[in-house]
Design a protein around this motif. Structure first.
Motif, PDB file in Angstrom:
ATOM      1  N   ARG A  39       0.938  -1.326   0.098  1.00  0.00           N
ATOM      2  CA  ARG A  39      -0.107   0.038   0.134  1.00  0.00           C
ATOM      3  C   ARG A  39       0.932   1.310   0.008  1.00  0.00           C
ATOM      4  N   GLY A  40       0.290   2.397  -0.698  1.00  0.00           N
ATOM      5  CA  GLY A  40       1.230   3.500  -0.566  1.00  0.00           C
ATOM      6  C   GLY A  40      -0.085   4.753  -0.771  1.00  0.00           C
ATOM      7  N   SER A  41       0.555   5.721  -0.648  1.00  0.00           N
ATOM      8  CA  SER A  41      -0.457   6.907  -0.943  1.00  0.00           C
ATOM      9  C   SER A  41       0.103   8.147  -1.700  1.00  0.00           C
ATOM     10  N   ILE A  42      -0.737   8.907  -2.285  1.00  0.00           N
ATOM     11  CA  ILE A  42      -0.445  10.130  -2.736  1.00  0.00           C
ATOM     12  C   ILE A  42      -1.379  11.403  -2.309  1.00  0.00           C
ATOM     13  N   SER A  43      -0.684  12.352  -1.883  1.00  0.00           N
ATOM     14  CA  SER A  43      -1.408  13.757  -1.333  1.00  0.00           C
ATOM     15  C   SER A  43      -1.474  14.691  -2.696  1.00  0.00           C
ATOM     16  N   LEU A  44      -2.598  15.426  -2.887  1.00  0.00           N
ATOM     17  CA  LEU A  44      -2.898  16.158  -3.850  1.00  0.00           C
ATOM     18  C   LEU A  44      -3.487  17.561  -3.330  1.00  0.00           C
TER      19      LEU A  44
ATOM     20  N   MET B  10     -10.463  15.288 -15.156  1.00  0.00           N
ATOM     21  CA  MET B  10      -9.218  15.447 -15.564  1.00  0.00           C
ATOM     22  C   MET B  10      -9.212  15.624 -16.954  1.00  0.00           C
ATOM     23  N   SER B  11      -8.434  16.181 -17.401  1.00  0.00           N
ATOM     24  CA  SER B  11      -8.446  16.314 -19.050  1.00  0.00           C
ATOM     25  C   SER B  11      -7.769  15.394 -19.662  1.00  0.00           C
ATOM     26  N   LYS B  12      -6.958  14.417 -19.018  1.00  0.00           N
ATOM     27  CA  LYS B  12      -6.348  13.456 -19.602  1.00  0.00           C
ATOM     28  C   LYS B  12      -7.344  12.118 -19.430  1.00  0.00           C
ATOM     29  N   GLY B  13      -8.688  12.230 -18.696  1.00  0.00           N
ATOM     30  CA  GLY B  13      -9.317  11.187 -18.685  1.00  0.00           C
ATOM     31  C   GLY B  13      -9.621  10.649 -17.346  1.00  0.00           C
TER      32      GLY B  13
ATOM     33  N   LYS C  45      -0.061  16.239 -13.022  1.00  0.00           N
ATOM     34  CA  LYS C  45       1.047  16.970 -12.721  1.00  0.00           C
ATOM     35  C   LYS C  45       0.842  18.536 -13.585  1.00  0.00           C
ATOM     36  N   ALA C  46       0.000  18.511 -14.337  1.00  0.00           N
ATOM     37  CA  ALA C  46      -0.146  19.857 -15.123  1.00  0.00           C
ATOM     38  C   ALA C  46      -1.110  20.614 -14.317  1.00  0.00           C
ATOM     39  N   ILE C  47      -1.731  20.005 -13.198  1.00  0.00           N
ATOM     40  CA  ILE C  47      -2.634  20.998 -12.257  1.00  0.00           C
ATOM     41  C   ILE C  47      -1.618  21.014 -10.930  1.00  0.00           C
ATOM     42  N   ASP C  48      -1.141  20.128 -10.636  1.00  0.00           N
ATOM     43  CA  ASP C  48      -0.430  19.977  -9.137  1.00  0.00           C
ATOM     44  C   ASP C  48       1.054  19.298  -9.329  1.00  0.00           C
ATOM     45  N   LYS C  49       2.085  20.077  -9.284  1.00  0.00           N
ATOM     46  CA  LYS C  49       3.184  19.431  -9.442  1.00  0.00           C
ATOM     47  C   LYS C  49       3.853  19.288  -7.950  1.00  0.00           C
ATOM     48  N   GLY C  50       3.097  19.540  -6.878  1.00  0.00           N
ATOM     49  CA  GLY C  50       3.514  19.391  -5.435  1.00  0.00           C
ATOM     50  C   GLY C  50       2.965  18.159  -4.806  1.00  0.00           C
ATOM     51  N   MET C  51       2.404  17.236  -5.569  1.00  0.00           N
ATOM     52  CA  MET C  51       1.911  16.129  -5.103  1.00  0.00           C
ATOM     53  C   MET C  51       3.060  15.109  -4.376  1.00  0.00           C
ATOM     54  N   ILE C  52       2.643  14.613  -3.440  1.00  0.00           N
ATOM     55  CA  ILE C  52       3.575  13.918  -2.779  1.00  0.00           C
ATOM     56  C   ILE C  52       3.127  12.190  -2.540  1.00  0.00           C
ATOM     57  N   ILE C  53       3.941  11.546  -3.122  1.00  0.00           N
ATOM     58  CA  ILE C  53       3.861   9.991  -2.952  1.00  0.00           C
ATOM     59  C   ILE C  53       4.668   9.450  -1.842  1.00  0.00           C
ATOM     60  N   SER C  54       3.883   8.886  -0.866  1.00  0.00           N
ATOM     61  CA  SER C  54       4.567   8.536   0.189  1.00  0.00           C
ATOM     62  C   SER C  54       4.054   7.212   1.011  1.00  0.00           C
ATOM     63  N   ASP C  55       4.761   6.833   1.977  1.00  0.00           N
ATOM     64  CA  ASP C  55       4.209   5.427   3.020  1.00  0.00           C
ATOM     65  C   ASP C  55       4.025   4.388   2.153  1.00  0.00           C
ATOM     66  N   ILE C  56       4.758   4.130   1.039  1.00  0.00           N
ATOM     67  CA  ILE C  56       4.740   2.677   0.433  1.00  0.00           C
ATOM     68  C   ILE C  56       5.558   1.656   1.300  1.00  0.00           C
ATOM     69  N   LYS C  57       4.472   0.447   1.387  1.00  0.00           N
ATOM     70  CA  LYS C  57       5.041  -0.595   2.463  1.00  0.00           C
ATOM     71  C   LYS C  57       4.229  -1.777   2.136  1.00  0.00           C
ATOM     72  N   LEU C  58       4.928  -3.059   2.424  1.00  0.00           N
ATOM     73  CA  LEU C  58       4.386  -4.058   2.316  1.00  0.00           C
ATOM     74  C   LEU C  58       3.556  -4.452   3.743  1.00  0.00           C
ATOM     75  N   LEU C  59       2.364  -4.538   3.355  1.00  0.00           N
ATOM     76  CA  LEU C  59       1.286  -4.888   4.416  1.00  0.00           C
ATOM     77  C   LEU C  59       1.232  -6.277   4.934  1.00  0.00           C
ATOM     78  N   LYS C  60       1.331  -7.362   3.957  1.00  0.00           N
ATOM     79  CA  LYS C  60       1.254  -8.849   4.407  1.00  0.00           C
ATOM     80  C   LYS C  60       1.827  -9.467   3.209  1.00  0.00           C
ATOM     81  N   LYS C  61       2.405 -10.675   3.762  1.00  0.00           N
ATOM     82  CA  LYS C  61       2.988 -11.721   2.347  1.00  0.00           C
ATOM     83  C   LYS C  61       2.465 -13.070   3.172  1.00  0.00           C
ATOM     84  N   SER C  62       2.232 -13.867   2.206  1.00  0.00           N
ATOM     85  CA  SER C  62       1.832 -15.401   2.848  1.00  0.00           C
ATOM     86  C   SER C  62       2.524 -16.336   1.862  1.00  0.00           C
ATOM     87  N   GLY C  63       2.591 -17.667   2.493  1.00  0.00           N
ATOM     88  CA  GLY C  63       3.326 -18.599   1.441  1.00  0.00           C
ATOM     89  C   GLY C  63       4.908 -18.793   1.676  1.00  0.00           C
ATOM     90  N   GLY C  64       5.210 -19.823   1.125  1.00  0.00           N
ATOM     91  CA  GLY C  64       6.975 -20.223   1.457  1.00  0.00           C
ATOM     92  C   GLY C  64       7.022 -20.640   2.813  1.00  0.00           C
TER      93      GLY C  64
END
Length: 157
Positions: free
Chosen positions: A31-36, A49-52, A131-150
């Motif tokens: 999971r991760g997030s982006i703030s706008l 958004m103009s790009k669809g 990015k045409a509207i907001d170049k200050g977006m922040i991508i953050s807090d990317i992390k593994l939440l869970k893994k199973s198997g093996g």
């Protein structure tokens, strides 16, 4: 033997030999997030958004990114992925979009990197489309939440 599995005893980078491992069902969730900005968040939410369709495109991009992980991360194994999903959650109060990627396979090695790549690519796609509207977006807090198997079984944050 090095404690880091991607290096041999001489310190050379190697691809881990998984040939002796048993095939098991493996799943990972990241999971991760982006703030706008307020303007950008509202346009994405309203589908204006103009790009669809930002989240629709970002979902496909995240799935494609997860499938191409072995091409992007040098020592990752090529996996026969059986499932990849990208889900988005909008947080109006914080003007954030959360991306969750679930990846699944049956094989000899896990899909954590695929789930993490899927999240990153989906968030980068949102950034690219906005990015045409907001170049200050922040991508953050990317992390593994869970893994199973093996052999190591289930791990949860």
């Amino acid at each position: 033997m090095s404690e880091f599995t991607h290096f041999d005893d001489s310190g050379n980078a190697i691809m881990v030999d998984v040939s002796e491992k048993k095939d098991t069902v493996r799943e990972a969730v990241a999971r991760g997030s982006i703030s706008l900005s307020e303007e950008c968040y509202e346009k994405v939410k309203a589908g204006e958004m103009s790009k669809g369709d930002v989240l629709g495109v970002a979902r496909i991009a995240g799935i494609m990114g997860a499938k191409k992980t072995s091409e992007l991360i040098p020592l990752c194994h090529i996996l026969n992925i059986s499932k990849v999903t990208i889900d988005f959650e909008m947080n109006d109060e914080k003007r954030m979009i959360f991306s969750t990627c679930t990846a699944k396979t049956t094989g000899k090695t896990g899909v954590e990197m695929e789930a993490l790549t899927g999240v990153n690519i989906s968030l980068l796609t949102i950034y690219d489309m906005c990015k045409a509207i907001d170049k200050g977006m922040i991508i953050s807090d990317i992390k593994l939440l869970k893994k199973s198997g093996g052999k190591s079984g289930t791990w949860e944050r």
